[in-house]
Design an enzyme around this catalytic site. Structure first.
Site, PDB file in Angstrom:
ATOM      1  N   SER A  32       5.444  13.457  14.430  1.00 39.74           N
ATOM      2  CA  SER A  32       6.902  13.343  14.413  1.00 39.74           C
ATOM      3  C   SER A  32       7.586  14.223  13.374  1.00 39.74           C
ATOM      4  O   SER A  32       8.819  14.242  13.308  1.00 39.74           O
ATOM      5  CB  SER A  32       7.310  11.882  14.203  1.00 39.74           C
ATOM      6  OG  SER A  32       7.133  11.150  15.397  1.00 39.74           O
ATOM      7  N   LYS A  53      10.254  16.428  14.763  1.00 40.31           N
ATOM      8  CA  LYS A  53      11.670  16.075  14.887  1.00 40.31           C
ATOM      9  C   LYS A  53      12.521  16.739  13.814  1.00 40.31           C
ATOM     10  O   LYS A  53      13.754  16.811  13.948  1.00 40.31           O
ATOM     11  CB  LYS A  53      11.829  14.559  14.838  1.00 40.31           C
ATOM     12  CG  LYS A  53      11.172  13.845  16.028  1.00 40.31           C
ATOM     13  CD  LYS A  53      11.373  12.348  15.954  1.00 40.31           C
ATOM     14  CE  LYS A  53      10.803  11.629  17.168  1.00 40.31           C
ATOM     15  NZ  LYS A  53       9.336  11.481  17.118  1.00 40.31           N
ATOM     16  N   SER A  97      12.374   7.321  14.467  1.00 38.30           N
ATOM     17  CA  SER A  97      11.554   8.385  15.053  1.00 38.30           C
ATOM     18  C   SER A  97      11.422   8.187  16.563  1.00 38.30           C
ATOM     19  O   SER A  97      10.335   8.289  17.136  1.00 38.30           O
ATOM     20  CB  SER A  97      10.171   8.417  14.392  1.00 38.30           C
ATOM     21  OG  SER A  97       9.543   9.660  14.588  1.00 38.30           O
TER      22      SER A  97
END
Length: 412
Positions: free
Chosen positions: A67, A70, A127
């Site tokens: 993640s 992101k 997330s």
């Protein structure tokens, strides 16, 4: 997460590094072997201001970003906001593909909509993979098209070993990066979007009546931490990109391959402690204020200057004299004045109304609303702050804020 002593953190960091030193060869760790668990570790610590590398372990070895991906999704979203392609209130339609992304997610329904602002908050805190896919599709036409945009931007930023395949970080054997590249992205987010970086300090946000907290526990556990992003998939282990500021120095630390979230957090805190020790003033002197800011003064020079800075002793009043109200010593007065000079920044907005509303929500707990029109690359924005706080009040306000918030030290 309970606070750990600096010694404990560094012992944990050394133990982890010693353990992986027997497992991780000097050669490049190919991503095809990352699943085995013996080649997932990498770490990198850098002075965000000077670029000085303070620690590196397999910093250029290929790793799965999970993640941390992101962060680039948000970088491109911030660019779109700056260029006026979207606003925080722009509504994004959720496709069937986006809605089908596995957790962590907001459980968005296909055909529903979400604002750009809520999608960005969902990426920072929960997330959310469905929100990331929806945002990527809106900005890139498709998630695959957006991934190509992400990779091109990575190359432009100097992230030469990074390739993106989706907007969320969900498993893909061809989506790889390095600890050094993620540190580069961290620094560019901080430098390129100072008016948006407060998103990464958000303790959480409200989503349809539910409060969603931030996965990044360093925000509460480590003094000076103000972002950036956590990540996890099986192939990568527990990852973290973190930033912290102490005494005007900002460090960025990146770690891949933690066995647990708690072990990862302790390791990164130890790395930051070690980094701040390295950038501390040299031994044999001190830091003193001057018109140009803080400067290093040698021991002999400091000894010569110090007497002029000491307060004169106050005369003891006679017993029969009326007792006047005691005045605080000069250092106490300075401390008291500084105590109320902290502020929190709750964002920068295109319109004055939303800026005031955001500041008023935080100011309900104390402090004064301050709105200032500031120039950014894309034009003008309203910067919303709450002023007149102590350091503790500023940090507590940000922990309680349900949206972007960043504590601002006096003079910053």
């Amino acid at each position: 997460m309970p606070l750990l002593s600096r010694a404990t953190r560094w012992c944990l960091a050394c133990a982890a590094l010693l353990a992986v030193s027997f497992l991780v060869p000097v050669a490049l760790a190919a991503p095809s072997h990352a699943q085995s668990g013996d080649r997932r570790y990498a770490a990198f610590v850098q002075d965000a201001g000077t670029g000085e590398v303070l620690f590196a372990a397999d910093a250029d070895a290929l790793r799965y970003p999970a993640s941390l991906t992101k962060m680039m999704t948000l970088y491109l979203a911030f660019e779109a906001l700056r260029r006026g392609k979207v606003t925080e209130g722009t509504r994004i339609r959720v496709s069937r593909h986006a809605a089908s992304r596995p957790p962590s997610k907001l459980w968005l329904r296909a055909g529903s909509t979400i604002t750009v602002g809520d999608a960005m908050m969902a990426l920072v805190t929960k997330s959310a993979n469905d929100a990331a896919a929806a945002l990527g599709e809106h900005l890139g036409g498709s998630e695959a098209g957006f991934a190509r945009m992400m990779t091109r931007k990575a190359r432009a930023l100097g992230m030469s070993r990074t390739t993106f395949r989706n907007a969320s970080g969900l498993p893909d054997r061809k989506q790889v990066t390095t600890a050094r590249d993620i540190a580069t992205l961290s620094r560019r987010l901080i430098r390129d979007f100072p008016e948006r970086y407060a998103y990464f300090s958000a303790s959480g946000f409200d989503w349809r009546g539910q409060y969603i907290g931030n996965h990044n526990r360093l925000l509460a556990a480590y003094d000076g931490a103000d972002g950036i992003k956590t990540g996890y998939i099986d192939a990568s282990g527990f990852n973290l990109a973190a930033s912290a500021v102490r005494d005007g120095r900002r460090l960025v630390a990146v770690m891949f391959g933690g066995a647990t979230g708690a072990a990862r957090d302790a390791h990164v805190m130890a790395l930051l402690d070690r980094g701040f020790d390295q950038v501390a003033p040299p031994q044999g002197g001190t830091m003193m204020a001057s018109r140009g800011g803080l400067r290093f003064v040698g021991t002999a020079q400091a000894a010569a200057i110090a007497p002029a800075l000491r307060p004169m002793p106050r005369p003891v009043p006679r017993a029969e004299a009326p007792r006047a109200a005691a005045r605080p010593a000069p250092h106490q007065a300075r401390k008291a004045r500084a105590a109320g000079r902290w502020a929190v920044q709750v964002g920068a907005y295109a319109d004055r109304g939303p800026a005031r509303a955001a500041a008023q929500r935080v100011a309900a707990r104390g402090g004064a609303v301050e709105l200032r029109r500031v120039r950014v690359r894309s034009g003008w924005l309203w910067r919303a702050r709450v002023t007149g706080l102590s350091q503790g009040e500023a940090r507590q306000a940000c922990r309680a804020a349900r949206g972007p918030c960043m504590a601002v030290a006096p003079g910053r």
